[in-house]
Structure formats: structure tokens, C-alpha cells
Design a protein around this motif. Structure first.
Motif, PDB file in Angstrom:
ATOM      1  N   ALA A 156     -33.666  41.320  -4.981  1.00 52.85           N
ATOM      2  CA  ALA A 156     -32.988  42.604  -4.720  1.00 52.85           C
ATOM      3  C   ALA A 156     -33.238  43.568  -5.881  1.00 52.85           C
ATOM      4  N   ILE A 157     -33.258  43.040  -7.103  1.00 60.85           N
ATOM      5  CA  ILE A 157     -33.544  43.908  -8.261  1.00 60.85           C
ATOM      6  C   ILE A 157     -35.002  44.361  -8.227  1.00 60.85           C
ATOM      7  N   ALA A 158     -35.899  43.446  -7.859  1.00 62.72           N
ATOM      8  CA  ALA A 158     -37.316  43.829  -7.742  1.00 62.72           C
ATOM      9  C   ALA A 158     -37.471  44.987  -6.759  1.00 62.72           C
ATOM     10  N   LEU A 159     -36.759  44.911  -5.629  1.00 63.86           N
ATOM     11  CA  LEU A 159     -36.852  45.982  -4.631  1.00 63.86           C
ATOM     12  C   LEU A 159     -36.330  47.302  -5.198  1.00 63.86           C
ATOM     13  N   ALA A 160     -35.300  47.203  -6.031  1.00 63.93           N
ATOM     14  CA  ALA A 160     -34.751  48.425  -6.648  1.00 63.93           C
ATOM     15  C   ALA A 160     -35.733  49.041  -7.650  1.00 63.93           C
ATOM     16  N   LEU A 161     -36.671  48.222  -8.132  1.00 64.38           N
ATOM     17  CA  LEU A 161     -37.580  48.696  -9.191  1.00 64.38           C
ATOM     18  C   LEU A 161     -38.950  49.117  -8.666  1.00 64.38           C
ATOM     19  N   ILE A 162     -39.162  48.994  -7.369  1.00 66.50           N
ATOM     20  CA  ILE A 162     -40.512  49.101  -6.801  1.00 66.50           C
ATOM     21  C   ILE A 162     -41.174  50.455  -7.098  1.00 66.50           C
ATOM     22  N   HIS A 163     -40.374  51.528  -7.149  1.00 75.20           N
ATOM     23  CA  HIS A 163     -40.950  52.867  -7.368  1.00 75.20           C
ATOM     24  C   HIS A 163     -40.779  53.309  -8.814  1.00 75.20           C
ATOM     25  N   ASP A 164     -40.540  52.341  -9.701  1.00 71.69           N
ATOM     26  CA  ASP A 164     -40.444  52.589 -11.145  1.00 71.69           C
ATOM     27  C   ASP A 164     -39.401  53.656 -11.504  1.00 71.69           C
ATOM     28  N   PRO A 165     -38.151  53.456 -11.053  1.00 70.31           N
ATOM     29  CA  PRO A 165     -37.120  54.473 -11.315  1.00 70.31           C
ATOM     30  C   PRO A 165     -36.692  54.475 -12.787  1.00 70.31           C
ATOM     31  N   ASP A 166     -36.126  55.609 -13.218  1.00 67.21           N
ATOM     32  CA  ASP A 166     -35.630  55.694 -14.604  1.00 67.21           C
ATOM     33  C   ASP A 166     -34.248  55.066 -14.726  1.00 67.21           C
ATOM     34  N   ILE A 167     -33.452  55.211 -13.660  1.00 64.53           N
ATOM     35  CA  ILE A 167     -32.056  54.757 -13.722  1.00 64.53           C
ATOM     36  C   ILE A 167     -31.859  53.655 -12.681  1.00 64.53           C
ATOM     37  N   VAL A 168     -31.300  52.523 -13.111  1.00 65.09           N
ATOM     38  CA  VAL A 168     -31.137  51.391 -12.203  1.00 65.09           C
ATOM     39  C   VAL A 168     -29.647  51.067 -12.065  1.00 65.09           C
ATOM     40  N   PHE A 169     -29.175  50.991 -10.823  1.00 68.72           N
ATOM     41  CA  PHE A 169     -27.781  50.640 -10.557  1.00 68.72           C
ATOM     42  C   PHE A 169     -27.697  49.202 -10.075  1.00 68.72           C
ATOM     43  N   LEU A 170     -26.839  48.427 -10.713  1.00 71.16           N
ATOM     44  CA  LEU A 170     -26.659  47.024 -10.323  1.00 71.16           C
ATOM     45  C   LEU A 170     -25.172  46.799 -10.079  1.00 71.16           C
ATOM     46  N   ASP A 171     -24.814  46.542  -8.810  1.00 66.02           N
ATOM     47  CA  ASP A 171     -23.392  46.375  -8.492  1.00 66.02           C
ATOM     48  C   ASP A 171     -23.054  44.890  -8.486  1.00 66.02           C
ATOM     49  N   GLU A 172     -22.306  44.459  -9.499  1.00 67.11           N
ATOM     50  CA  GLU A 172     -21.924  43.052  -9.652  1.00 67.11           C
ATOM     51  C   GLU A 172     -23.109  42.114  -9.434  1.00 67.11           C
ATOM     52  N   PRO A 173     -24.127  42.254 -10.290  1.00 63.14           N
ATOM     53  CA  PRO A 173     -25.367  41.517 -10.036  1.00 63.14           C
ATOM     54  C   PRO A 173     -25.242  40.002 -10.126  1.00 63.14           C
ATOM     55  N   THR A 174     -24.228  39.488 -10.809  1.00 64.94           N
ATOM     56  CA  THR A 174     -24.180  38.022 -10.984  1.00 64.94           C
ATOM     57  C   THR A 174     -22.998  37.359 -10.281  1.00 64.94           C
ATOM     58  N   THR A 175     -22.282  38.133  -9.460  1.00 62.77           N
ATOM     59  CA  THR A 175     -21.146  37.524  -8.766  1.00 62.77           C
ATOM     60  C   THR A 175     -21.630  36.394  -7.864  1.00 62.77           C
ATOM     61  N   GLY A 176     -20.977  35.250  -7.998  1.00 66.62           N
ATOM     62  CA  GLY A 176     -21.308  34.108  -7.147  1.00 66.62           C
ATOM     63  C   GLY A 176     -22.456  33.248  -7.648  1.00 66.62           C
ATOM     64  N   LEU A 177     -23.072  33.629  -8.780  1.00 71.07           N
ATOM     65  CA  LEU A 177     -24.186  32.816  -9.285  1.00 71.07           C
ATOM     66  C   LEU A 177     -23.679  31.747 -10.256  1.00 71.07           C
ATOM     67  N   ASP A 178     -24.433  30.650 -10.364  1.00 68.33           N
ATOM     68  CA  ASP A 178     -24.042  29.616 -11.338  1.00 68.33           C
ATOM     69  C   ASP A 178     -24.425  30.087 -12.747  1.00 68.33           C
ATOM     70  N   PRO A 179     -23.867  29.437 -13.784  1.00 65.52           N
ATOM     71  CA  PRO A 179     -24.061  29.916 -15.160  1.00 65.52           C
ATOM     72  C   PRO A 179     -25.528  30.077 -15.560  1.00 65.52           C
ATOM     73  N   GLN A 180     -26.366  29.137 -15.140  1.00 65.50           N
ATOM     74  CA  GLN A 180     -27.789  29.218 -15.494  1.00 65.50           C
ATOM     75  C   GLN A 180     -28.443  30.450 -14.858  1.00 65.50           C
ATOM     76  N   ALA A 181     -28.150  30.671 -13.583  1.00 59.68           N
ATOM     77  CA  ALA A 181     -28.729  31.820 -12.869  1.00 59.68           C
ATOM     78  C   ALA A 181     -28.211  33.137 -13.462  1.00 59.68           C
ATOM     79  N   ARG A 182     -26.957  33.127 -13.907  1.00 61.14           N
ATOM     80  CA  ARG A 182     -26.405  34.341 -14.531  1.00 61.14           C
ATOM     81  C   ARG A 182     -27.162  34.664 -15.806  1.00 61.14           C
ATOM     82  N   ARG A 183     -27.407  33.626 -16.647  1.00 61.89           N
ATOM     83  CA  ARG A 183     -28.116  33.873 -17.911  1.00 61.89           C
ATOM     84  C   ARG A 183     -29.517  34.405 -17.657  1.00 61.89           C
ATOM     85  N   THR A 184     -30.199  33.831 -16.662  1.00 62.58           N
ATOM     86  CA  THR A 184     -31.551  34.297 -16.324  1.00 62.58           C
ATOM     87  C   THR A 184     -31.501  35.776 -15.960  1.00 62.58           C
TER      88      THR A 184
END
Ligand code: ATP
Length: 308
Positions: free
Chosen positions: A142-170
Motif C-alpha cells: 500500500a505504501i509502494a502504491l502511494a509512492l508510485i508517482h514520486d510524491p513530495d508529501i506522503v500520508f500514512l494513516d495508522e500504518p502499523t495497526t494490527g501488525l506484529d512487532p517485527q513487521a512494525r519495526r520493518t
């Protein structure tokens, strides 16, 4: 406008009937910053982001992104922003590389897809269907899709909700690398540790209001209680009793769990030990720790961010 201010939010307000979901918030974000909106569920973080990215019309107030007005220059705004929302739904049957190519085709130009797949640590998954990806991998896509057109400003709404600790750190590493490459990032979270690790500055939201805004370090410093002493006591006395002890600035008691806030840890501990000897208290599970953003929220609202 100051040169390096890339996001300028002035008095945004959104009502649903008579309910103020966002009640007039003001903030500015500098180019290259990671700015966090931190608050419990329902605080108004998502609504704020949705107004900024053009998904909801503000009832009042204005905002500009890279100088473009979110109300009147929506198409220009869309060119300079990338958005990953909580509700981002992906076409489950497409493959990773296919969806990236598809999204890329929506724009006059797009970033190199191989590099993007590599940056998001999805190289091994590029030919897999989306429905087989883990939660963390989907979030990175989902983040890759947000970056596809090389935007200057990136919005991430609760990007790690529901992820396990390892996935959050990544994911944290990926966000920090985006910052290194000069992106401006606005993210919302209800995780204190996430705000502390990632954000240059944090706006704390509660019930539609921005109740504090500063660097994580300054927010904690303003508490004037650098440390917390925590312990269990089977029958704790009243709050006032602890407040009389030397070095103790604030007290919170929940059943048998006592938290003493102090900016003089040594005095607070000494008086606690003395008092426990005199009164034959049996202190259990004694711990000391530095104050965190969680303590800032408790001080400002009287509630824990998790129980709100
Ligand atoms: P969460 O982490 O749960 O998304 P949040 O801080 O992002 O929380 P919002 O989603 O912005 O909060 O919601 C703010 C408030 O507005 C909530 O009380 C929510 O119930 C309410 N709300 C959101 N959308 C609508 C709507 N379309 N109609 C009525 N109320 C709404």
C-alpha cells in the motif's frame, strides 16, 4: 509563507450533525519532517487526514500542501501527495508487480518499479498474488502504491495497526528511509512508541482538538516529571498521602497499582522506602522508568490513550 513550510493547516473543522469530529486544528509541517498525529481511536486523526488529501470537504478552515489549496486546487494537490489510508483495499487477485504497473499507468510518469519493489522489501513477492501476502507485506505494498508517482508529501494513516512487532519495526525502517530521501511524511498513530521513534514533531489529538504540539522530547520535558516510580501495594493510602512525600509531584492510583511522578528520582525513592518501613507497607513489583508520551497524554486528559 516560510520557505520550508510544505503543509499549512489553518482552522480545519468537520462536523457530523452536531458532533465536532475535528474542531478547528492548526499546524504546519516543514519539508522533510515526519509529523505525527497521535491520539486514541475517534480523536479525529483520520478525518483530519481525509480533509487534507481531498476525500472530505472541511466545513471550515483552509489548508495548503506544497502551496496548493486543498479545496480549490485538488488536482494539483493530488500530484504532490501519496496516500495510504486504513481502508486502502487492494485487488486481491492481482500480483504485486501487476498492481504497481497498473497504478503507474495512471500517471504521466512513475518511479522505477523494480527499485520501488526492492525498497519496500517485496522483491521475493513480486509475482505473488496480493491475497497471499502477510499483513506487513500488504501494508508495504500500500505504501509502494502511494509512492508510485514520486510524491513530495506522503500520508500514512495508522500504518502499523494490527501488525506484529517485527513487521512494525520493518515498516518503521522504511518510513525512516523515506525521510532520508527527502519526503515529508504525515502519519497518524495511537502507538506512543511509534510516535517517539519516528516523529520529529507530534500533535496530540483528543476529541477533535489538537491539545499539544512539539517534539516528543519537549512534550515529555514539559511534564516536569522526568521519571515514574511504579509499584503495587495491597491497600494503598489516599493520593494526598503520597503527595506529601519529598520529590513526588503527581500520583495516580488504580486499585493496587500506584504511579508516582517525580523530577527527583532519588528523593522520591528514599522517601518511599522510609515511609514503607515506618508503616510496614509491603511494596511489590517496584519499577522506575523515564516518562513517555503516554504520561503526557495521561497528564493532559486524565485518561490513558489505550482506555479512551
Ligand atoms: P481511528 O483511529 O478510530 O480512525 P481517528 O482519530 O482517526 O480514530 P476519526 O476516524 O477521524 O478518528 O473519527 C473522529 C470521530 O468522528 C469519531 O467519533 C467517529 O465516530 C466520527 N465519524 C467519523 N466519520 C463519521 C461519519 N461519516 N459520520 C458520523 N461520524 C463520523
Amino acid at each position: 509563507m516560510h520557505n520550508s513550510i510544505i503543509v499549512d493547516v489553518k482552522g480545519l473543522r468537520k462536523r457530523y450533525g452536531s458532533f465536532n469530529a475535528v474542531n478547528g486544528v492548526f499546524f504546519q509541517v516543514e519539508k522533510g519532517e515526519i509529523f505525527g498525529l497521535l491520539g486514541p481511536n475517534g480523536a479525529g486523526k483520520t478525518t483530519t487526514i481525509e480533509m487534507l488529501v481531498g476525500l472530505r470537504k472541511p466545513d471550515e478552515g483552509t489548508a495548503t500542501l506544497a502551496g496548493f489549496d486543498v479545496k480549490t486546487e485538488v488536482n494539483k494537490v493530488k500530484e504532490v501527495i501519496g496516500v495510504q489510508l486504513q481502508s486502502t483495499s487492494l485487488f486481491e487477485l492481482l500480483k504485486v508487480e501487476e498492481i504497481l504497473k497498473l497504478y503507474g499507468s495512471f500517471y504521466p510518469s512513475h518511479v522505477n518499479i523494480d527499485e520501488l519493489i526492492g525498497d519496500m522489501l517485496l522483491t521475493e513477492k513480486r509475482n505473488d498474488r496480493i491475497k497471499g501476502l502477510s499483513g506487513g507485506q500488504k501494508q508495504r505494498l500500500a505504501i509502494a502504491l502511494a509512492l508510485i508517482h514520486d510524491p513530495d508529501i506522503v500520508f500514512l494513516d495508522e500504518p502499523t495497526t494490527g501488525l506484529d512487532p517485527q513487521a512494525r519495526r520493518t515498516l518503521w525502517d522504511i518510513v525512516l528511509r523515506l525521510k532520508e530521501r527527502g519526503k515529508t511524511i504525515i502519519l497518524s498513530t495511537h502507538y506512543m512508541d511509534e510516535a517517539h521513534v519516528l516523529c520529529d514533531r507530534v500533535g496530540i489529538m483528543d476529541q477533535g482538538e489538537l491539545i499539544a504540539l512539539d517534539t516528543p522530547a519537549n512534550l515529555v520535558k514539559k511534564l516536569q516529571s522526568a521519571s515514574t516510580v511504579e509499584f503495587h501495594l495491597s491497600n494503598p493510602p489516599e493520593r494526598e498521602w503520597f503527595l506529601k512525600m519529598e520529590g513526588v509531584k503527581e500520583v495516580s492510583i488504580k486499585d493496587t497499582f500506584v504511579q508516582l511522578y517525580t523530577d527527583d528520582l532519588q528523593s522520591a525513592l528514599t522517601s518511599l522506602i522510609q515511609a514503607s518501613e515506618e508503616h510496614h507497607f509491603k511494596i511489590e513489583d517496584l519499577q522506575t522508568r523515564f516518562a513517555t508520551l503516554e504520561d503526557v497524554f495521561i497528564h493532559m486528559t486524565g485518561r490513558s490513550i489505550r482506555e479512551s
